[in-house]
Scaffold this active site. Structure first.
Site, PDB file in Angstrom:
ATOM      1  N   GLN A 254      -4.791  -1.558   9.468  1.00 50.21           N
ATOM      2  CA  GLN A 254      -4.714  -2.902   8.883  1.00 50.21           C
ATOM      3  C   GLN A 254      -5.343  -3.922   9.836  1.00 50.21           C
ATOM      4  O   GLN A 254      -5.038  -3.950  11.023  1.00 50.21           O
ATOM      5  CB  GLN A 254      -3.244  -3.248   8.589  1.00 50.21           C
ATOM      6  CG  GLN A 254      -3.035  -4.580   7.880  1.00 50.21           C
ATOM      7  CD  GLN A 254      -3.626  -4.637   6.479  1.00 50.21           C
ATOM      8  OE1 GLN A 254      -3.716  -3.626   5.777  1.00 50.21           O
ATOM      9  NE2 GLN A 254      -4.047  -5.815   6.064  1.00 50.21           N
TER      10      GLN A 254
ATOM     11  N   ASP B 247     -11.242   2.777   3.861  1.00 51.51           N
ATOM     12  CA  ASP B 247     -11.620   1.359   3.814  1.00 51.51           C
ATOM     13  C   ASP B 247     -13.136   1.195   3.672  1.00 51.51           C
ATOM     14  O   ASP B 247     -13.612   0.108   3.341  1.00 51.51           O
ATOM     15  CB  ASP B 247     -11.196   0.663   5.116  1.00 51.51           C
ATOM     16  CG  ASP B 247      -9.953  -0.195   4.965  1.00 51.51           C
ATOM     17  OD1 ASP B 247      -9.722  -0.714   3.859  1.00 51.51           O
ATOM     18  OD2 ASP B 247      -9.238  -0.362   5.971  1.00 51.51           O
TER      19      ASP B 247
ATOM     20  N   LYS C 238       0.839  -1.199   0.000  1.00 55.55           N
ATOM     21  CA  LYS C 238       0.000   0.000   0.000  1.00 55.55           C
ATOM     22  C   LYS C 238       0.878   1.253   0.000  1.00 55.55           C
ATOM     23  O   LYS C 238       0.621   2.212  -0.727  1.00 55.55           O
ATOM     24  CB  LYS C 238      -0.944  -0.007   1.220  1.00 55.55           C
ATOM     25  CG  LYS C 238      -2.072  -1.032   1.090  1.00 55.55           C
ATOM     26  CD  LYS C 238      -2.833  -1.284   2.391  1.00 55.55           C
ATOM     27  CE  LYS C 238      -3.843  -2.412   2.183  1.00 55.55           C
ATOM     28  NZ  LYS C 238      -4.549  -2.818   3.407  1.00 55.55           N
TER      29      LYS C 238
END
Ligand code: GUN
Length: 278
Positions: free
Chosen positions: A91, A114, A47
């Site tokens: 994460q 997200d 990422k």
């Protein structure tokens, strides 16, 4: 035919990079990783690299495995207030002593790239989606490249997680498909899949979906990525037998994986644009 996620993701990244060049300020993404799970470390590194490639500002924040809930929440709060940061990603999974849901709810919904905050989940559910979970949104981008109209199609989603299965089903419903959501308790899964014009699988069980379950001419999207004993990678679909039946199928690797990251960049640019317009 193969749906080449690597190629579609590259095109998306190039388009994002071209937009970023014209901006006065760089879009900023912060990724928090708690602990040192090797798979999560790889995802976070990918990422971070993708951010650099498209010209984003990026912060990779590593926190020790024994961080407290309060410390993690104050880190999120700091990033909520940081004007350089447009997107915040924590994460998952988090170590079991932490309450992931409370952490997600602490993220400013306008920085929730997200799409996991209940406000963004609710908007997706109401067909007023704003920031949409990256993997399902990336799958919709891949489906669009086939040129096949989803309206009225039978779609079967295998897996009902918050990260993939549930938002995937909502995306397909919003596209006016007829959606069946299966989970690990589903009876006679093969008969459900045999009806499907589109199958999306996200269960984490290598080669669980057999080729003879696939309807002739179906689209097969494999979100799974499993490391086999011989070190090779396999999806949740038995690719070799399924490709004999499917009209379109995603490979593993180089299918859905690269699309998730490219879509995260797309979401960060969306969040940036909304903040700049305020
Ligand atoms: N872990 C596995 N997939 C994801 C994802 O899309 N976002 C986050 N934050 N964690 C994940």
């Amino acid at each position: 035919m193969i749906i080449d996620g690597k190629k579609i993701a590259k095109k998306l990244r190039i388009s994002i990079a071209e937009q970023v060049i014209k901006l006065d300020r760089k879009p900023g993404l912060a990724v928090i990783l708690v602990g040192d799970d090797p798979a999560s470390e790889v995802y976070v590194r990918n990422k971070d690299n993708a951010c650099k490639e498209v010209g984003f500002y990026s912060e990779k924040i590593n926190k020790p495995v024994d961080i407290t809930q309060t410390e993690l929440l104050s880190e999120v709060e700091r990033l909520n207030k940081d004007d350089k940061i447009d997107g915040i990603l924590v994460q998952l999974p988090l170590p079991s002593h932490l309450d992931a849901n409370q952490v997600i709810e602490a993220i400013n919904p306008n920085k929730d790239v997200d799409g996991f905050h209940s406000e963004n989940v609710g908007k997706l559910m109401q067909n007023k989606a704003y920031l949409r979970p990256c993997t399902p949104k990336g799958v919709m981008t891949m489906l669009a490249t086939t040129g096949i109209d989803l309206v009225g199609k039978n779609c079967v989603v295998v897996g009902a997680s918050n990260i993939v299965g549930r938002p995937m089903a909502m995306e397909l419903l919003n596209a006016q498909a007829t959606v069946t959501i299966c989970n690990s308790k589903t009876q006679d899964l093969s008969s459900k899949i045999k009806q499907a014009d589109v199958v999306v699988v996200a269960v984490g069980k290598p080669k669980m979906i057999k080729g003879d379950w696939i309807k002739d001419g179906a689209i097969v999207i494999d979100v799974g990525i499993n490391r086999l004993e011989d070190g090779s990678l396999s999806g949740d679909v038995d690719f070799d037998s399924a490709q004999e039946k499917a009209a379109w199928i995603t490979p593993v690797p180089d299918g859905v994986g690269p699309m998730t990251i490219a879509t995260l960049l797309e979401n960060t640019l969306t969040a940036y644009t909304a903040r700049e317009e305020k």
